[in-house]
Design an enzyme around this catalytic site. Structure first.
Site, PDB file in Angstrom:
ATOM      1  N   ALA A  66       0.875  -1.174   0.000  1.00 42.78           N
ATOM      2  CA  ALA A  66       0.000   0.000   0.000  1.00 42.78           C
ATOM      3  C   ALA A  66       0.912   1.224   0.000  1.00 42.78           C
ATOM      4  O   ALA A  66       2.079   1.141   0.390  1.00 42.78           O
ATOM      5  CB  ALA A  66      -0.874  -0.025   1.241  1.00 42.78           C
ATOM      6  N   GLY A 109       0.519  -4.907   0.887  1.00 39.85           N
ATOM      7  CA  GLY A 109      -0.659  -4.916   0.017  1.00 39.85           C
ATOM      8  C   GLY A 109      -0.384  -5.563  -1.331  1.00 39.85           C
ATOM      9  O   GLY A 109      -1.292  -6.132  -1.947  1.00 39.85           O
ATOM     10  N   GLU A 112      -0.784  -9.116  -0.787  1.00 40.81           N
ATOM     11  CA  GLU A 112      -2.207  -9.357  -0.513  1.00 40.81           C
ATOM     12  C   GLU A 112      -3.033  -9.346  -1.803  1.00 40.81           C
ATOM     13  O   GLU A 112      -3.925 -10.173  -1.984  1.00 40.81           O
ATOM     14  CB  GLU A 112      -2.717  -8.316   0.497  1.00 40.81           C
ATOM     15  CG  GLU A 112      -2.097  -8.542   1.871  1.00 40.81           C
ATOM     16  CD  GLU A 112      -2.337  -7.408   2.862  1.00 40.81           C
ATOM     17  OE1 GLU A 112      -2.048  -6.245   2.527  1.00 40.81           O
ATOM     18  OE2 GLU A 112      -2.818  -7.684   3.969  1.00 40.81           O
ATOM     19  N   GLU A 132       4.492  -5.271   7.186  1.00 39.89           N
ATOM     20  CA  GLU A 132       3.789  -4.167   7.859  1.00 39.89           C
ATOM     21  C   GLU A 132       4.247  -3.978   9.297  1.00 39.89           C
ATOM     22  O   GLU A 132       4.239  -2.863   9.816  1.00 39.89           O
ATOM     23  CB  GLU A 132       2.274  -4.411   7.836  1.00 39.89           C
ATOM     24  CG  GLU A 132       1.628  -4.280   6.462  1.00 39.89           C
ATOM     25  CD  GLU A 132       1.579  -5.585   5.681  1.00 39.89           C
ATOM     26  OE1 GLU A 132       2.359  -6.531   5.991  1.00 39.89           O
ATOM     27  OE2 GLU A 132       0.746  -5.673   4.758  1.00 39.89           O
TER      28      GLU A 132
HETATM   29  N1  CO8 Z   1       4.646   3.167  -0.613  1.00 39.62           N
HETATM   30  C1  CO8 Z   1       5.058   4.342  -1.140  1.00 39.62           C
HETATM   31  N2  CO8 Z   1       6.223   4.460  -1.801  1.00 39.62           N
HETATM   32  C2  CO8 Z   1       6.987   3.370  -1.917  1.00 39.62           C
HETATM   33  C3  CO8 Z   1       6.627   2.129  -1.384  1.00 39.62           C
HETATM   34  C4  CO8 Z   1       5.376   2.035  -0.699  1.00 39.62           C
HETATM   35  N3  CO8 Z   1       4.906   0.905  -0.194  1.00 39.62           N
HETATM   36  N4  CO8 Z   1       7.595   1.228  -1.649  1.00 39.62           N
HETATM   37  C5  CO8 Z   1       8.548   1.898  -2.327  1.00 39.62           C
HETATM   38  N5  CO8 Z   1       8.189   3.194  -2.504  1.00 39.62           N
HETATM   39  C6  CO8 Z   1       8.944   4.255  -3.172  1.00 39.62           C
HETATM   40  C7  CO8 Z   1      10.134   4.697  -2.350  1.00 39.62           C
HETATM   41  O1  CO8 Z   1       9.740   5.618  -1.358  1.00 39.62           O
HETATM   42  C8  CO8 Z   1      11.006   5.293  -3.409  1.00 39.62           C
HETATM   43  O2  CO8 Z   1      10.522   6.574  -3.719  1.00 39.62           O
HETATM   44  P1  CO8 Z   1      11.546   7.832  -3.826  1.00 39.62           P
HETATM   45  O3  CO8 Z   1      12.408   7.475  -5.010  1.00 39.62           O
HETATM   46  O4  CO8 Z   1      10.644   8.991  -4.074  1.00 39.62           O
HETATM   47  O5  CO8 Z   1      12.305   7.872  -2.560  1.00 39.62           O
HETATM   48  C9  CO8 Z   1      10.748   4.411  -4.624  1.00 39.62           C
HETATM   49  O6  CO8 Z   1       9.501   3.736  -4.374  1.00 39.62           O
HETATM   50  C10 CO8 Z   1      11.803   3.326  -4.810  1.00 39.62           C
HETATM   51  O7  CO8 Z   1      11.929   2.614  -3.601  1.00 39.62           O
HETATM   52  P2  CO8 Z   1      13.337   2.374  -2.856  1.00 39.62           P
HETATM   53  O8  CO8 Z   1      14.276   3.462  -3.150  1.00 39.62           O
HETATM   54  O9  CO8 Z   1      13.035   2.083  -1.406  1.00 39.62           O
HETATM   55  O10 CO8 Z   1      13.811   1.052  -3.614  1.00 39.62           O
HETATM   56  P3  CO8 Z   1      14.815  -0.079  -3.077  1.00 39.62           P
HETATM   57  O11 CO8 Z   1      15.125  -0.926  -4.226  1.00 39.62           O
HETATM   58  O12 CO8 Z   1      15.923   0.540  -2.293  1.00 39.62           O
HETATM   59  O13 CO8 Z   1      13.929  -0.928  -1.986  1.00 39.62           O
HETATM   60  C11 CO8 Z   1      11.953  -2.090  -1.213  1.00 39.62           C
HETATM   61  C12 CO8 Z   1      12.825  -1.685  -2.425  1.00 39.62           C
HETATM   62  C13 CO8 Z   1      12.729  -3.064  -0.311  1.00 39.62           C
HETATM   63  C14 CO8 Z   1      10.701  -2.762  -1.754  1.00 39.62           C
HETATM   64  C15 CO8 Z   1      11.580  -0.813  -0.379  1.00 39.62           C
HETATM   65  O14 CO8 Z   1      11.071   0.174  -1.281  1.00 39.62           O
HETATM   66  C16 CO8 Z   1      10.550  -1.036   0.676  1.00 39.62           C
HETATM   67  O15 CO8 Z   1      10.855  -1.584   1.714  1.00 39.62           O
HETATM   68  N6  CO8 Z   1       9.282  -0.606   0.434  1.00 39.62           N
HETATM   69  C17 CO8 Z   1       8.222  -0.676   1.395  1.00 39.62           C
HETATM   70  C18 CO8 Z   1       7.693  -2.074   1.516  1.00 39.62           C
HETATM   71  C19 CO8 Z   1       6.593  -2.137   2.557  1.00 39.62           C
HETATM   72  O16 CO8 Z   1       6.820  -1.858   3.736  1.00 39.62           O
HETATM   73  N7  CO8 Z   1       5.388  -2.476   2.121  1.00 39.62           N
HETATM   74  C20 CO8 Z   1       4.253  -2.572   2.994  1.00 39.62           C
HETATM   75  C21 CO8 Z   1       3.475  -1.304   2.961  1.00 39.62           C
HETATM   76  S1  CO8 Z   1       2.168  -1.271   4.155  1.00 39.62           S
HETATM   77  C22 CO8 Z   1       0.960  -2.172   3.453  1.00 39.62           C
HETATM   78  O17 CO8 Z   1       1.050  -2.640   2.357  1.00 39.62           O
HETATM   79  C23 CO8 Z   1      -0.266  -2.333   4.290  1.00 39.62           C
HETATM   80  C24 CO8 Z   1      -1.379  -2.972   3.496  1.00 39.62           C
HETATM   81  C25 CO8 Z   1      -2.633  -2.957   4.230  1.00 39.62           C
HETATM   82  C26 CO8 Z   1      -3.262  -1.615   4.304  1.00 39.62           C
HETATM   83  C27 CO8 Z   1      -4.665  -1.772   4.592  1.00 39.62           C
HETATM   84  C28 CO8 Z   1      -5.298  -0.495   5.097  1.00 39.62           C
HETATM   85  C29 CO8 Z   1      -6.715  -0.712   5.511  1.00 39.62           C
END
Ligand code: CO8
Length: 258
Positions: A66, A109, A112, A132
């Protein structure tokens, strides 16, 4: 085809190919993605000419979760009042079959949504996870339930409590994905699988999906009864007559979906 901002949609014969397209955010799922997916899945379900759908992402990410930036500043009252992310149940209510084809990250997400698919196939680069807990929250779009159904409590609990990622080989071994293919072949393999499904009797495909999904909701006896009634019901279709007479006449069946 509608003009979408976050997804690409192509009709390939009887198969709809949908590609998540937010490369700058690793396909993070924001409210626009959800709105556009609801729209495209509804259009797919309503179109008699489309008989299977493939949802995929990029080489690097199916979806990295998400959209954290969209959620970060929300409070409980806002989340609860808006029932944040309600609408995904419309995607899972799709009656016709669909496939998730995952390369790279399928996290939070993203994992999911992949698990909402009827069939999940993975590139050898796929990485699944529910991270998460590292953000101070929990899965919120079905991950704690679907992952546990798919791979069992031992691994699901470990993944959700530690946020560790599972690679494609482990995902296949654990029953999360139907099959793993080389990354370069992922979309072609998913389309081939979709074309096979699209070539089957359409009503039987919908009924099959209902039957298999009933196994999650019903007791064994109820599920077997439900299966038998749907089986009986298909004898009211033209396609049952066509399928069985084509077999006897040793010719290819021509389905009408009626
Ligand atoms: N949301 C927003 N932006 C994201 C996300 C995300 N989930 N994942 C990556 N991005 C963005 C980064 O912020 C970055 O943006 P910017 O260049 O502007 O800084 C760009 O994408 C590239 O990402 P990275 O530089 O971090 O890329 P890497 O190759 O270094 O790392 C990873 C890749 C390991 C995937 C890393 O991006 C990461 O850990 N991402 C987050 C993963 C995560 O925690 N996902 C879970 C999110 S919470 C969720 O999904 C909850 C679902 C349920 C919600 C239900 C509500 C009711």
């Amino acid at each position: 085809m509608a003009d979408y901002q976050t997804i690409l949609v192509e009709a390939k014969g009887a198969v709809t190919l949908v590609t998540l397209n937010r490369p700058d955010a690793l396909n993070a799922l924001n409210s626009t993605v959800l709105k556009e997916l609801i729209d495209v899945f509804a259009a797919y379900d309503a179109d008699d000419g489309q008989r299977c759908l493939v949802l995929t992402g990029s080489e690097k990410a199916f979806a990295a979760g998400a959209d954290i930036k969209e959620m970060a500043d929300q409070g409980f009252a806002q989340m609860y009042a808006s029932n944040f992310f309600q609408g995904w149940e419309k995607v899972t209510a799709t009656r016709k079959p669909w496939i998730a084809a995952v390369a790279g990250y399928a996290l939070g997400g993203g994992c999911e949504v992949a698990m909402m698919a009827d069939i999940l196939i993975a590139a050898d680069t796929a990485k699944f996870g529910q991270p998460e807990i590292k953000l101070g929250v929990t899965p919120g779009m079905g991950g704690s339930q679907r992952l546990t159904h798919a791979i069992g409590k031992a691994k699901a609990m470990e993944m959700c409590l530690t946020g560790r990622m599972m690679d494609a080989a482990e995902a296949e071994r654990s029953g999360l994905v139907a099959r793993v293919v080389p990354a370069a072949d992922l979309v072609a393999e998913a389309l081939k699988l979709a074309e096979t499904i699209a070539s089957m009797a359409p009503l039987a495909a919908i009924a099959t999906k209902e039957q298999v999904n009933a196994a999650y909701e019903m007791t064994l006896a109820q599920g077997i009864n439900f299966e038998r009634r749907l089986f009986h019901g298909l004898f009211g279709s033209k396609d049952q007559k066509e399928g069985m007479s084509a077999f006897v006449a040793k010719r290819k069946a021509e389905w009408t979906g009626r």
